[in-house]
Write an enzyme that holds these catalytic residues in place. Sequence first.
Site, PDB file in Angstrom:
ATOM      1  N   LYS A 116       0.446  -1.100   0.178  1.00 26.90           N
ATOM      2  CA  LYS A 116      -0.031   0.441  -0.306  1.00 26.90           C
ATOM      3  C   LYS A 116       0.448   1.864  -0.023  1.00 26.90           C
ATOM      4  CE  LYS A 116      -3.896  -0.062   2.390  1.00 26.90           C
ATOM      5  NZ  LYS A 116      -4.785  -0.543   3.761  1.00 26.90           N
ATOM      6  N   GLY A 164      -8.071  -6.142   5.269  1.00 30.39           N
ATOM      7  CA  GLY A 164      -9.515  -6.152   6.274  1.00 30.39           C
ATOM      8  C   GLY A 164      -9.281  -5.127   7.896  1.00 30.39           C
ATOM      9  N   ARG A 292      -8.689  -7.087  -6.809  1.00 31.15           N
ATOM     10  CA  ARG A 292      -9.588  -8.418  -6.474  1.00 31.15           C
ATOM     11  C   ARG A 292     -10.776  -8.484  -6.673  1.00 31.15           C
ATOM     12  NH1 ARG A 292     -11.857  -8.015  -1.912  1.00 31.15           N
ATOM     13  NH2 ARG A 292      -9.800  -7.306  -0.602  1.00 31.15           N
TER      14      ARG A 292
HETATM   15  P1  ADP Z   1     -13.827  -6.054   1.223  1.00 29.94           P
HETATM   16  O1  ADP Z   1     -14.723  -5.745   1.814  1.00 29.94           O
HETATM   17  O2  ADP Z   1     -13.013  -4.988   0.374  1.00 29.94           O
HETATM   18  O3  ADP Z   1     -13.923  -7.106  -0.496  1.00 29.94           O
HETATM   19  P2  ADP Z   1     -12.226  -6.989   2.949  1.00 29.94           P
HETATM   20  O4  ADP Z   1     -10.798  -6.143   3.104  1.00 29.94           O
HETATM   21  O5  ADP Z   1     -13.573  -7.043   3.492  1.00 29.94           O
HETATM   22  O6  ADP Z   1     -12.620  -6.660   1.292  1.00 29.94           O
HETATM   23  O7  ADP Z   1     -11.408  -8.278   2.645  1.00 29.94           O
HETATM   24  C1  ADP Z   1     -12.576  -9.623   2.316  1.00 29.94           C
HETATM   25  C2  ADP Z   1     -12.704 -10.985   2.453  1.00 29.94           C
HETATM   26  O8  ADP Z   1     -11.074 -11.029   2.697  1.00 29.94           O
HETATM   27  C3  ADP Z   1     -12.960 -10.235   4.396  1.00 29.94           C
HETATM   28  O9  ADP Z   1     -12.905 -12.157   4.432  1.00 29.94           O
HETATM   29  C4  ADP Z   1     -11.064 -10.614   5.026  1.00 29.94           C
HETATM   30  O10 ADP Z   1     -11.478 -10.825   5.902  1.00 29.94           O
HETATM   31  C5  ADP Z   1     -10.690 -11.160   3.939  1.00 29.94           C
HETATM   32  N1  ADP Z   1      -8.963 -10.066   3.516  1.00 29.94           N
HETATM   33  C6  ADP Z   1      -8.761  -9.525   3.377  1.00 29.94           C
HETATM   34  N2  ADP Z   1      -7.380  -8.924   3.613  1.00 29.94           N
HETATM   35  C7  ADP Z   1      -7.025  -9.992   3.902  1.00 29.94           C
HETATM   36  C8  ADP Z   1      -5.489 -10.363   4.284  1.00 29.94           C
HETATM   37  N3  ADP Z   1      -3.919  -9.677   3.757  1.00 29.94           N
HETATM   38  N4  ADP Z   1      -5.182 -11.558   3.855  1.00 29.94           N
HETATM   39  C9  ADP Z   1      -6.195 -12.473   4.748  1.00 29.94           C
HETATM   40  N5  ADP Z   1      -7.843 -12.400   4.446  1.00 29.94           N
HETATM   41  C10 ADP Z   1      -8.371 -10.745   3.855  1.00 29.94           C
HETATM   42  P1  ADP Z   2      -8.157  -2.084   4.277  1.00 32.19           P
HETATM   43  O1  ADP Z   2      -6.699  -2.610   3.532  1.00 32.19           O
HETATM   44  O2  ADP Z   2      -7.417  -2.475   5.642  1.00 32.19           O
HETATM   45  O3  ADP Z   2      -8.824  -2.539   4.112  1.00 32.19           O
HETATM   46  P2  ADP Z   2      -7.742   0.843   4.081  1.00 32.19           P
HETATM   47  O4  ADP Z   2      -6.960   1.320   3.230  1.00 32.19           O
HETATM   48  O5  ADP Z   2      -8.667   0.494   2.905  1.00 32.19           O
HETATM   49  O6  ADP Z   2      -7.475  -0.885   4.262  1.00 32.19           O
HETATM   50  O7  ADP Z   2      -8.648   0.859   5.274  1.00 32.19           O
HETATM   51  C1  ADP Z   2     -10.009   0.922   6.009  1.00 32.19           C
HETATM   52  C2  ADP Z   2     -10.529   1.714   6.032  1.00 32.19           C
HETATM   53  O8  ADP Z   2      -9.612   2.300   7.809  1.00 32.19           O
HETATM   54  C3  ADP Z   2     -11.299   2.546   5.642  1.00 32.19           C
HETATM   55  O9  ADP Z   2     -12.519   1.580   4.803  1.00 32.19           O
HETATM   56  C4  ADP Z   2     -11.446   3.587   6.456  1.00 32.19           C
HETATM   57  O10 ADP Z   2     -12.708   3.625   6.875  1.00 32.19           O
HETATM   58  C5  ADP Z   2     -10.502   3.600   7.172  1.00 32.19           C
HETATM   59  N1  ADP Z   2      -8.927   4.321   6.834  1.00 32.19           N
HETATM   60  C6  ADP Z   2      -8.099   4.771   5.823  1.00 32.19           C
HETATM   61  N2  ADP Z   2      -7.184   5.139   5.504  1.00 32.19           N
HETATM   62  C7  ADP Z   2      -7.800   6.224   6.018  1.00 32.19           C
HETATM   63  C8  ADP Z   2      -7.142   7.710   6.146  1.00 32.19           C
HETATM   64  N3  ADP Z   2      -6.253   8.133   5.898  1.00 32.19           N
HETATM   65  N4  ADP Z   2      -8.214   8.589   7.014  1.00 32.19           N
HETATM   66  C9  ADP Z   2      -9.331   8.608   7.964  1.00 32.19           C
HETATM   67  N5  ADP Z   2      -9.689   6.665   7.639  1.00 32.19           N
HETATM   68  C10 ADP Z   2      -9.069   5.940   7.146  1.00 32.19           C
END
Ligand code: ADP
Ligand code: ADP
Length: 450
Positions: A116, A164, A292
């Site tokens: 990221k 996640g 994905r």
């Molecule tokens: P989105 O809702 O944006 O599709 P999520 O971050 O909720 O993505 O992740 C989707 C699914 O993948 C969830 O079941 C989460 O627990 C799993 N997941 C997301 N990132 C990872 C990771 N880095 N390693 C393992 N599982 C992950």
């Molecule tokens: P993940 O890979 O776990 O999905 P993200 O970078 O997409 O992580 O961030 C997950 C959530 O955390 C976002 O949907 C948002 O609600 C919050 N978030 C992430 N970055 C920021 C930020 N810079 N400021 C405020 N909220 C954030």
Amino acid sequence: MFRKILIANRGEIAVRIIRTCKELGIETVAIYSQADKAGLHVKLADEAVCVGPAKSTESYLNMKNILAAATTLGCDAIHPGFGFLSENATFARLVETCGIKFIGPSGDVIDKMGNKSAARKLMMDHDVPVVPGSDGSVHTVEEAREAAERIGYPVLIKASAGGGGRGMRRVYEPEELEKEFLAARTEAKSCFGDDDMYLEKLILCPKHIEFQIMADRFGNVVHLGERDCSIQRRNQKMIEEAPSTALTPELRDQMGQDAVRAARAAGYENAGTIEYVLDKDGNYYFIEMNTRIQVEHPITEMVTGIDLIKEQILIAAGKPLSFSQEDVVLRGHSIECRINAENPKENFRPCPGTVKGINIPGGMGVRIDTALYQGYQIPSSYDSMIAKVIVSGNNREEAISRMRRVLEELIIQGIETNIDLHYWILHSEEFVSGTFDTSFIENNLDKLVT
Ligand code: ADP
Ligand code: ADP
Ligand code: MG
């Protein structure tokens, strides 16, 4: 076209992918762990192979066993779903080395966007706005402190390999920095085996707005509009809707065009999502790309009429995108509620168990994506999401009334779920007016769960 696809996943997303394969006349191979022998995906696929014990590192993450199954059974493609190996560049490369098509972007593209902190840099180079943050990774408390002083508190400490909602900590005061940095780094190490960290400015009370992208190998890149995923618990999505009440047509155009430029910059192919946070003044910032299919893809399918899994398969098979940007017309409104086996009153503690009885709602504009059935034992080894309730309506009001009606009809006996919490949110003033932001559940939890 592919003859046989192996689905390297479980639960509702495996079932979802099998459904489209059947409609395309493609044979399916399910994989399962010893805990998932009775899984619906195993019953629905044409063939099924056990790839290891319950623990996902030994089954759904076991590349060797999955590849052995795919080659032995003559599969010509693998769909990874989401989670598990879906964003694993090594897996994507190994699949191709075996002469099998990975349904997703190349390993190199996953590498480019999967880190990221590196993805932020690439976006900056292509004039996509990013959250002000550290210049690359921060390796020590001192580096983190310097970056935080420069950015200005509050800041968000994030894991470069994060996902996640894990490996993330907010810091409001300099005194908290050391403790939170070390805690985030420890969590990142244990969740992702990688403790590379970076810092972002914490945007206060933002909306989470993401854009669905589709790209083929001929350079066609199209966006399919946005999803508002601001209803979150522990930085993880719980309710998503399309379109967002926060976007004007002009802002949608601008964010969509930036998302397309971002995908082009990455040399992207197949389905992907550009995630942004949007602040109260209408400024938006890239936070990450998910390389994905996404959990919440069905709401985009509902408002565009496009089967995203089908498009993923066609693109992977070398076909050009079947639609252009002009063909994408958003119609009506769609909402998804993620139903989890968890207890919101106990900090969302997972509550797996046996489904003693189940009533699955139906009617106009209703779609339920789930692998549940009566008597099914939910294993404790995996994610707590057990169903996705998706509705569509001619407008937001209709979609909200429909979702309320569907949540009343939905009965899952034998386990704790977050259905009641969803029901309360769907009746809350903030949700109805669309004024909510990502802090909504956190700020209202005591009201919502009593
Ligand atoms: P989105 O809702 O944006 O599709 P999520 O971050 O909720 O993505 O992740 C989707 C699914 O993948 C969830 O079941 C989460 O627990 C799993 N997941 C997301 N990132 C990872 C990771 N880095 N390693 C393992 N599982 C992950
Ligand atoms: P993940 O890979 O776990 O999905 P993200 O970078 O997409 O992580 O961030 C997950 C959530 O955390 C976002 O949907 C948002 O609600 C919050 N978030 C992430 N970055 C920021 C930020 N810079 N400021 C405020 N909220 C954030
Ligand atoms: Mg995210």
